[in-house]
Design an enzyme around this catalytic site. Structure first.
Site, PDB file in Angstrom:
ATOM      1  N   LYS A  44      -6.406  95.934  64.063  1.00 16.92           N
ATOM      2  CA  LYS A  44      -6.899  96.298  62.736  1.00 16.92           C
ATOM      3  C   LYS A  44      -6.690  97.796  62.483  1.00 16.92           C
ATOM      4  O   LYS A  44      -6.284  98.203  61.388  1.00 16.92           O
ATOM      5  CB  LYS A  44      -8.385  95.930  62.596  1.00 16.92           C
ATOM      6  CG  LYS A  44      -8.586  94.416  62.418  1.00 16.92           C
ATOM      7  CD  LYS A  44     -10.022  93.990  62.582  1.00 16.92           C
ATOM      8  CE  LYS A  44     -10.139  92.466  62.581  1.00 16.92           C
ATOM      9  NZ  LYS A  44     -11.434  91.969  63.046  1.00 16.92           N
ATOM     10  N   GLN A  88     -17.460  94.094  64.550  1.00 16.12           N
ATOM     11  CA  GLN A  88     -16.743  93.056  65.294  1.00 16.12           C
ATOM     12  C   GLN A  88     -17.743  92.103  65.963  1.00 16.12           C
ATOM     13  O   GLN A  88     -18.642  92.524  66.693  1.00 16.12           O
ATOM     14  CB  GLN A  88     -15.839  93.717  66.351  1.00 16.12           C
ATOM     15  CG  GLN A  88     -14.971  92.753  67.127  1.00 16.12           C
ATOM     16  CD  GLN A  88     -13.888  92.079  66.280  1.00 16.12           C
ATOM     17  OE1 GLN A  88     -13.290  92.700  65.401  1.00 16.12           O
ATOM     18  NE2 GLN A  88     -13.649  90.808  66.532  1.00 16.12           N
ATOM     19  N   ASP A 111     -15.791  92.061  55.547  1.00 14.06           N
ATOM     20  CA  ASP A 111     -15.625  90.751  56.189  1.00 14.06           C
ATOM     21  C   ASP A 111     -16.250  89.640  55.339  1.00 14.06           C
ATOM     22  O   ASP A 111     -16.127  88.463  55.669  1.00 14.06           O
ATOM     23  CB  ASP A 111     -16.290  90.743  57.577  1.00 14.06           C
ATOM     24  CG  ASP A 111     -15.264  90.947  58.688  1.00 14.06           C
ATOM     25  OD1 ASP A 111     -14.061  90.774  58.423  1.00 14.06           O
ATOM     26  OD2 ASP A 111     -15.681  91.288  59.814  1.00 14.06           O
TER      27      ASP A 111
END
Ligand code: NAP
Length: 279
Positions: A44, A88, A111
């Site tokens: 990422k 994450q 997200d």
């Protein structure tokens, strides 16, 4: 259906937007030493840097307390130079994931996992949507796969893939069936599907006999075994499907590209003073 090529196009679009906006900041938070999570975060960051975003890399040791993670999230929420925050998952067991997710400013939740964003998606309102299902929709659009009125079947009902996927297909006017581990007669549902999205996490779970002749199959699954990376879809499915995403090179690269796109969307919305990002 080539997700790798399409992801490069999306990253170019993101780079053009970043150049126009001047500065777009993306902050990642990784707790612990899960090797797969470090690989994902590295990918990422690489993609973010290449597209001109300014990444901030927060890697915290496994023993970090929930309070410390929440303090960092609060700091990033308040930081005007940060447009998108990515925590994450999974977090170590002693940290409550729901508490951390709910602490993220929904306007920076790239997200799309904050309950407020998930709720807005459910209601069909503009919002930040998880990168994987958003990437699948972009692939289907790119290859002109008709969705209106067709039978779509989603295998899996997770909050990050299956559920948002089913909502997006429903919004596109497909007739959606969501299957999971308790589904009876799974094959009957999958064989009726004009569009089948597999997000189960079991290598080669979807076999040729489970797929409609001429159907479109999207393979979200990613499982690393001793002999490499495998999707949920058996390679023989290529004999019956009209369209199929490969693993690797399908949904995976699109997920990362769409998270970057979400960061730009969040940045534009904040600069315009909008309470919620619009797609
Ligand atoms: P997850 O949270 O483990 O969910 C898996 C889903 O599959 C669950 O809803 C589960 O049903 C269902 N399932 C399990 N066994 C089944 C069976 N035998 N028959 C029917 N359904 C079954 O996983 P996830 O986070 O959604 O991820 C799914 C896969 O996609 C994983 O391989 C993951 O690595 C991959 N993934 C890839 C990307 C990408 O960028 N390509 C992004 C995210 C995830 P229950 O709800 O009943 O347990």
């Amino acid at each position: 259906m080539d997700g790798k090529r399409l992801a490069a196009t999306v990253r170019d679009e993101v780079a053009a937007s970043v150049a126009e906006l001047g500065h777009v900041g993306i902050a990642t938070v990784l707790v612990g030493d899960d090797p797969a999570s470090h690989v994902y975060i590295n990918l990422k960051h690489k993609a973010a840097e290449a597209a001109g975003l300014e990444p901030r890399d927060h890697r915290l040791p496994p023993e970090t307390t929930e309070a410390d993670v929440l303090a960092l999230v609060a700091e990033l929420n308040a930081d005007d130079g940060v447009d998108g925050i990515l925590v994450q998952l999974p977090l170590p067991g002693h940290i409550d994931e729901a508490t951390v997710i709910e602490a993220i400013d929904p306007a920076k939740d790239i997200d799309g996992i904050h309950p407020s964003n998930a709720g807005r998606l459910y209601l069909g309102r503009p919002t930040l949507i998880p990168g994987t299902p958003l990437g699948v929709m972009r692939i289907l659009e790119e290859y002109d796969i008709p969705l209106e009125g067709v039978n779509a079947c989603v295998l899996g009902r997770s909050a990050i893939v299956g559920k948002p996927m089913s909502q997006l297909l429903l919004q596109a006017n497909a007739t959606v069936t969501v299957c999971h581990s308790r589904t009876r007669g799974l094959d009957k549902h999958t064989r009726a599907a004009d569009v089948l999205v597999a997000a189960v996490g079991r290598p080669h779970f979807v076999t040729e006999a489970m797929v409609k002749q001429g159907g479109t199959v999207v393979d979200v699954g990613l499982t690393r075994t001793g002999d490499g990376l495998h999707g949920d879809v058996h390679p023989d499915v290529a004999k019956v499907a009209s369209h199929l995403t490969p693993v690797p090179g399908g949904v995976g690269p699109m997920t990362i590209a769409m998270v970057l796109q979400n960061t730009v969307t969040a940045a534009r919305a904040r600069r315009a003073g909008l309470a919620n990002p619009a797609h």
